[in-house]
Write an enzyme that holds these catalytic residues in place. Structure first.
Site, PDB file in Angstrom:
ATOM      1  N   ASP A1026       0.834  -1.203   0.000  1.00 50.09           N
ATOM      2  CA  ASP A1026       0.000   0.000   0.000  1.00 50.09           C
ATOM      3  C   ASP A1026       0.865   1.246   0.000  1.00 50.09           C
ATOM      4  OD1 ASP A1026      -2.157   1.629   0.043  1.00 50.09           O
ATOM      5  OD2 ASP A1026      -2.992   0.913   1.932  1.00 50.09           O
ATOM      6  N   LYS A1095      -6.224  11.644  10.927  1.00 51.03           N
ATOM      7  CA  LYS A1095      -5.831  10.857   9.761  1.00 51.03           C
ATOM      8  C   LYS A1095      -6.723  11.108   8.557  1.00 51.03           C
ATOM      9  CE  LYS A1095      -5.215   6.170   8.011  1.00 51.03           C
ATOM     10  NZ  LYS A1095      -5.235   4.716   8.279  1.00 51.03           N
ATOM     11  N   ASP A1254      -4.331   2.716  -5.167  1.00 48.63           N
ATOM     12  CA  ASP A1254      -2.919   2.821  -4.800  1.00 48.63           C
ATOM     13  C   ASP A1254      -2.475   1.674  -3.893  1.00 48.63           C
ATOM     14  OD1 ASP A1254      -4.398   3.548  -2.631  1.00 48.63           O
ATOM     15  OD2 ASP A1254      -3.270   5.352  -2.146  1.00 48.63           O
TER      16      ASP A1254
END
Length: 1339
Positions: A1026, A1095, A1254
């Site tokens: 990742d 986050k 991604d």
């Protein structure tokens, strides 16, 4: 004369009253009415009728002479009024006045000459004189003697104004002379930043030119500004690294002189200049454009020049044009050819409605009539085409030649004339076979006609594919000598059998599968409810079938009377029983909370279209040809066939060229407009609501029997908008819930494919075998993307990447699936993301609003509880059905190998086509899926499985890879216990971030370590790598930002850098500093700020999240903290989002500069009236489909629907959406490009590859190989001058390619846009090659 004729004559006179009052009639004046003729196609005057002559020469009020005198008087007075009014409006800027001479001045070229006080007038302007009354102009206007001009009070007003102006003129000239001595030119107090609107003109009244002292206001520093723009552009083009610095230095020097639109003082924008006018400045800009054109000629290799052109408005179909064409095609397919012909002629005869006709509409009728072989019918359509001012294209001549081929008596001379005419129109014979789409035997008939006059003719082969010249993929295509396409573990016969199964499933359009709830033992009540539902469905079928037939009869009778075409042809495309099946399935699948009418109608209309598209392919004999080519195509895939180094796309194109006879596989059927789809669906919804009824005592025999509707049409509010809603009766919902049906029915495209997908060879062909699929997803009705893709000459890298992703075969992890089904059928588990059944939902309280025992406060409290309970019930039902669909589909294919066809959105991000069950889903669906192909673990595979397991738990995110491996070895006992006793052991896996994937990995590790040789253990398990905040990684690489690159792991480090923890730490420092200053909210947040709180905001700020959206994200996180006081949540979230943005601004300065440049560029582009477009480094065109929303009313039988259309090309761009979306969309296009490059090169290396944006997946054996490729392609991608090429493309697209008229009208905006686009943000000193050695770039 009859009474009727007298009445009509009087009405005619009344209608002409305004016409008579506005036209100066004379004896020698002729007013011909012009119109086209159908014979010789020339414009001739149509003879005036007797009624027209009477109307023109008859006046019932006054005589002709008196009428003429009156008109002269009115016109002379009007000129006086205009003169005086102009004097009032422009008295501050007019120098000299001459009576009775009005001059119209064209707008200044730069757009700065808007009327205003003391505005500049320094450009020589063309003058158009209006003749004085009593004179004759050069074109022979009628003279009027001066005696007829009577004095007016406006003359006195004009004299007064003249005296005032002469006084002001003297005062103004004194000021000007004084200002020239001091500064060279006076300051202008007008607002320079506002350009004059197009189409406006200035009017002045002046005396003779000898006495005029012109006032000329000079531009300021135009030469220097143009030179700076030239320097900026040339420096941004020369080369990559050094030129970037030169560009920034040049543009930075300009930044202090960049015009600002909101300043009021012109000196703040344009310094004074002595020797140049606006024309000279325009000449300099033109020289700049020429210089730019010379310098970037080498750059054009990577961009198709067609991208730089604006859409050809003549080729862009509006919704109305698409709607009429789809109507004709529906008529033709259903056999109503006469109706189609009648509608076309009716549309053609109306000049107003003829604009909705394009050449494609006429070609539709020509193709239909060609089947009859009668040339006269084709000739009539060609006449209509010429009358409409259209030009025949390849499809037009193709239909004519087909007709000639079907006519055995057709003369060769006629065919030769047709071919000669086609050549005169610039069309070649080869273009017929390369660009036309054929159905059935049309190609053979066209070829037959051509060979009548050219017996040796052979169509040229168009299978030779051009090599992609992008440097990023050039080696991939040119060095393929030793690259062979990997074989599947299937023989030819097995793949052929799978093709037939998939084809049969798609032809049926639906698939009925067993529900995982069928495993529950059936109770007596379940059996009773299932029987009742079956009886009801049988009755519904009969009722709906009869209602559909009656509605079609009604529409048939109205069709001939209505001016607007009805939906009758769309109701004849399928069998009546197929429409009924669609309606019943929608009732069965309807949620208890109901659905909006618009969404439900769109779904029904889409299902009708999908079935029609498949029936059309069957009718055109596409299925047979598809089977023949696919049978040869599987030689590339089958393990018992020879090796081949062709890519799937190349192999398919080669086979299709070899089997060119018959229909073209890529159909040209018209996609229905969104409004047509909704209209068809709304009609079906109306039939259901009006006709579906049941007895009220079906569940309770004690109640009085009466027929009640099964579906309710009601209105509800969504925000402040009232929307129509279709809701099932509670009795029906109760029956469905208690029945617990054992079968589920889905559309065929919802299921994974049982055979490898068709390779993408064009924008319209690929993916499923028969189900219509688009290469690029788009909003319903949006066609911008399709037009761009059709103009693109080389989409090979994109297509090959999608083909590689689609050819990845999958299997189901049966062990994990069985555990999920058992928990699902028990009571679910919210902790494990298995939703509980609706029996666990909170009970909805019932109470009587008229009960006097409750106070108003208690009633309000109960109402809120009811709303909360209903919301919870609906959420639980939605989650439960979603899990039911996923698990049931997975269980249906548990013993199969299957494939996911892929397509992409407009940014290039790829997605599997099946919506429910795929590897982009949640933890539940990802844990079920494994690669169908197995590979041995090899020497490092087991270690990668252990590291992957720790990554899934989320326990050691800040540890190195070695630290994670050591942790995995230390908890090996827990790992093996989780694999052996997942539900009854220590349950270590349940505490992981991704529990189900962690459990599957535990089982894979257990099987490997217990095998004889772990290195030889065949593993099917996908290991993930990742990206570390991938959006910020791309920003840091674009700007070569060393600080940002270090934060997101582009720089090699011993341990991974966590940007979220870094931001949280800096925000905590800000908080502590504010707390010392006494800020109360900062004091309340002590000990609350952590990685989890910030986050989501940090992750999404790079993708365009605003402070408002970020505040909501932080608010949600704060509510999850039980210890934090709820009364401080709003203030705390508002405080934290500001600190997060401030922290990011300090940590990622280069990122913010690039983001601002992209935002400002999109703002100016959209304000110029254009949508933002760009091309990715692999050549994929992208356009942002954000236009201003317009509302179109759709009148249906059930209600009036307001359809919001935000994709209309005729509407101006939505500036806010364009500018806010450009930065995140541009970054998304880069991460999709990186994924595609990695996919292609993994294919060359023989590495199995799958992706979730991604996050890249592969076998444990090949993780190191994929990591190496991933880093190399990231460096190769960002080694390209991405921002420089974007700047050049935008300059060409929106500055160089801007029409000259627009440049002159909006010269200020043009210069400002050109300056901004040339000012590419400066790069830092980060060495991009370090990424290759960064362990935690992707980990």
């Amino acid at each position: 004369m009859s009474l009727l004729r007298i009445c009509s004559f009087s009405r005619c006179l009344n209608r002409c009253a305004l016409f008579e009052r506005s036209v100066l009639r004379g004896t020698h004046v002729h007013y011909p009415l012009l119109g086209p003729t159908a014979r010789n196609y020339t414009v001739k005057p149509i003879a005036e009728t007797h009624l027209f002559l009477q109307r023109r020469n008859f006046s019932p009020l006054i005589t002709k002479t008196e009428d003429g005198k009156k008109r002269v008087l009115e016109q002379s007075q009007l000129v006086d009024v205009l003169e005086a009014r102009i004097q009032q409006l422009q008295s501050d800027i007019i120098l000299d006045v001459q009576h009775e001479k009005v001059q119209f001045l064209r707008a200044p070229l730069s757009g700065r000459g808007a009327p205003g006080k003391k505005g500049p007038k320094n450009t020589p302007i063309e003058k158009v004189d209006v003749p004085k009354p009593g004179q004759t102009d050069s074109k022979g206007a009628i003279k009027f003697p001066p005696s007829q001009v009577q004095p007016s009070r406006w003359k006195e007003k004009l004299n007064q104004e003249k005296n005032k102006i002469l006084t002001k003129q003297q005062h103004l000239q004194q000021k000007i002379q004084k200002g020239v001595k001091e500064k060279g030119t006076p300051k202008s107090k007008g607002r320079i930043g506002s350009p004059m609107l197009p189409g406006k003109a200035l009017k002045t009244i002046s005396t003779s030119t000898e006495n005029t002292a012109p006032v000329t206001k000079k531009r300021k520093n135009t030469t220097e500004l143009s030179d700076e723009v030239t320097t900026a552009i040339s420096s941004s083009i020369t080369s990559t690294t050094t030129t970037a610095a030169a560009t920034v230095s040049a543009t930075t020097a300009m930044s202090h002189k960049t015009p600002k639109s909101k300043t009021k003082d012109s000196t703040a924008q344009f310094p004074d200049k002595d020797d140049q006018s606006k024309e000279n400045e325009l000449a300099e800009v033109e020289e700049l454009e020429k210089e730019l054109d010379k310098q970037v000629s080498h750059w054009m290799f990577s961009v198709n020049p067609q991208f730089l052109k604006e859409h050809d408005r003549g080729s862009v179909y509006t919704d109305a044009q698409l709607g009429f064409r789809s109507y004709l095609e529906a008529c033709v397919f259903s056999g109503n050819i006469e109706l189609a012909n009648r509608r076309l002629l009716k549309q053609h005869r109306s000049l107003h409605r003829r604009r909705l006709l394009n050449i494609g509409v006429y070609n539709t009728m020509m193709r239909t009539l060609a089947k009859k072989g009668t040339l006269e019918n084709i000739g009539r359509i060609f006449i209509l085409v010429k009358e409409a001012g259209l030009k025949p294209n390849q499809a037009s001549y193709c239909a004519a030649l087909e007709c000639m081929g079907r006519n055995p008596n057709c003369s060769p001379h006629v065919i030769s004339r047709c071919l000669n005419q086609m050549e005169e129109d610039g069309l070649s014979i080869d273009s017929l076979f390369s660009q036309c789409v054929f159905r059935q035997d049309e190609r053979d008939m066209v070829l037959k006609a051509i060979r009548t006059v050219q017996p040796d003719y052979l169509p040229s082969s168009s299978t030779a594919s051009t090599v992609c010249v992008s440097p990023l993929v050039q080696d991939f295509y040119t060095q393929r000598a030793n690259h062979f396409f990997p074989k599947l573990d299937f023989t030819r016969d097995e793949l052929q059998e799978r093709f037939y199964r998939q084809c049969s499933m798609e032809q049926a359009c639906t698939v009925t599968i067993d529900s995982v709830e069928a495993a529950k033992p059936a109770t007596e009540n379940m059996i009773k409810m299932r029987k009742l539902l079956a009886e009801q469905q049988s009755q519904w079928r009969k009722i709906l079938l009869q209602a559909l037939k009656e509605s079609k009869m009604i529409l048939t009778n109205k069709e001939s009377d209505k001016k607007r075409p009805s939906i009758y042809p769309y109701l004849c495309l399928l069998e009546d029983s197929e429409y009924v099946d669609i309606m019943i399935e929608s009732v069965i699948n309807m949620t208890p909370s109901g659905e909006t009418l618009k969404i439900l109608a769109r779904e029904l209309g889409s299902r009708v279209y999908n079935k029609y598209a498949i029936r059309l392919k069957e009718h055109n004999q596409v299925v047979e040809k598809l089977g023949n080519i696919y049978s040869a195509y599987i030689d590339l895939l089958a393990k018992d066939s020879p090796e081949c180094n062709n890519l799937p796309r190349v192999q398919w194109c080669k086979l299709e060229g070899e089997q060119s006879s018959g229909p073209t596989l890529q159909g040209d059927d018209t996609q229905w407009p969104y409004i047509t789809t909704v209209e068809v669906g709304a009609h079906l919804v109306d039939l259901m609501v009006k006709n579906l009824k049941m007895n009220s005592d079906i569940l309770d025999p004690d109640q009085t029997r009466k027929l009640i509707p099964m579906l309710y049409h009601m209105y509800t509010f969504r925000s402040t908008r009232q929307v129509g809603f279709i809701k099932p009766h509670p009795i029906l919902t109760q029956m469905q819930q208690e029945a617990v049906e054992t079968k589920l029915t889905f559309e065929s495209h919802v299921m994974p494919m049982l055979c490898p997908p068709l390779p993408w060879t064009s924008a319209k062909f690929g993916g499923y075998l028969l189900t219509p699929t688009k290469l690029m997803r788009a909003l319903d009705g949006a066609i911008q993307h399709e037009l761009l893709l059709e103009r693109c000459q080389n989409l090979h890298p994109v297509q090959d990447s999608l083909n590689q992703l689609g050819n990845c075969a999958w299997r189901v992890n049966k062990t994990i699936l069985d555990m999920m089904i058992s928990i699902f059928n028990d009571r679910g588990s919210e902790k494990l993301d298995i939703p509980p059944p609706l029996t666990e939902a909170p009970k909805i309280p019932h109470f009587n609003l008229n009960d006097s025992s409750h106070t108003s406060t208690e009633k309000n409290t109960i109402k809120r509880e009811i709303i909360k309970a209903k919301k919870k019930f609906n959420e639980m039902h939605s989650l439960r059905m979603d899990a039911l669909y996923k698990l049931s589909i997975a269980n249906h294919v548990r013993d199969e190998v299957f494939w996911f066809p892929h397509n992409m959105d407009f940014r290039g991000r790829t997605y599997p086509c099946p919506p429910y069950f795929n590897h982009l889903g949640s933890d539940v669906t990802r844990a079920i899926l494994v690669f169908a192909e197995g590979k041995p673990l090899g020497p490092k595979g087991l270690d990668w499985l252990k590291i992957h397991l720790v990554n899934l738990t989320g326990f050691k995110k800040r540890k190195s890879l070695l630290g994670r491996l050591e942790y995995a070895n230390s908890v090996m006992e827990d790992i093996l216990d989780s694999a052996d006793n997942p539900l009854n052991g220590k349950k270590w896996w349940m505490n992981a971030d991704e529990p189900w994937q962690a459990l599957a990995c535990c089982m894979e590790i257990a099987n490997a370590v217990r095998s004889a040789d772990p290195a030889k253990f065949i593993s099917h398990f996908p290991v993930h790598q990742d990206g570390s905040c991938n959006g910020l990684q791309h920003y840091a690489a674009l700007g070569r930002d060393l600080v940002g690159a270090t934060s997101v792991n582009l720089v090699p480090c011993d341990v991974p850098q966590d940007v979220y923890s870094g931001v949280a730490q800096q925000v905590e420092e800000f908080r502590a500093r504010d707390a010392e200053k006494g800020v109360k909210i900062a004091q309340a947040l002590k000990g609350v700020i952590n990685r989890k709180v910030v986050k989501q905001t940090v992750m999404t700020v790079v993708y365009g999240v605003t402070r408002y959206g970020g505040r909501l994200q932080i608010e949600k996180r704060l509510k999850e903290i039980d210890e934090f006081p709820k009364e401080f949540v709003w203030d705390a979230s508002y405080y934290l989002v500001r600190q997060v943005f401030n922290s990011l601004k300090e940590m990622f300065k280069g990122t913010r500069e690039i983001q601002d440049w992209l935002t400002d560029s999109a703002r100016l582009i959209s304000k110029s009236g254009y949508t933002v477009e760009w091309v990715t480094p692999v050549g994929m065109p992208i356009i942002q489909p954000y236009h201003r929303t317009r509302t179109q009313a759709l009148k249906s039988n059930i209600q009036m629907l307001n359809i919001e259309i935000s994709h209309d090309l005729k509407e101006r761009p939505d500036t806010v959406k364009q500018k806010n979306a450009f930065p995140p969309n541009f970054i998304h296009s880069l991460d999709s490009t990186h994924m595609m490059l990695t996919s292609l090169h993994c294919h060359s290396a023989g590495v199995t590859f799958a992706s979730v944006h991604d996050c890249f997946w592969t076998h444990a054996l090949t993780v190191d190989v994929m990591n190496k490729i991933c880093r190399e392609q990231f460096v190769a991608l960002h080694s390209q001058p991405i921002l420089q090429e974007l700047s050049i493309f935008l300059l060409f697209k929106y500055c160089i390619g801007m029409p000259e008229e627009l440049k002159k009208k909006k010269h200020l905006e043009y210069r400002r846009l050109m300056l901004l686009l040339a000012k590419v943000p400066q790069k830092g000193d980060f060495d991009l090659q370090q990424v290759k050695d960064s362990t935690y770039f992707f980990s």
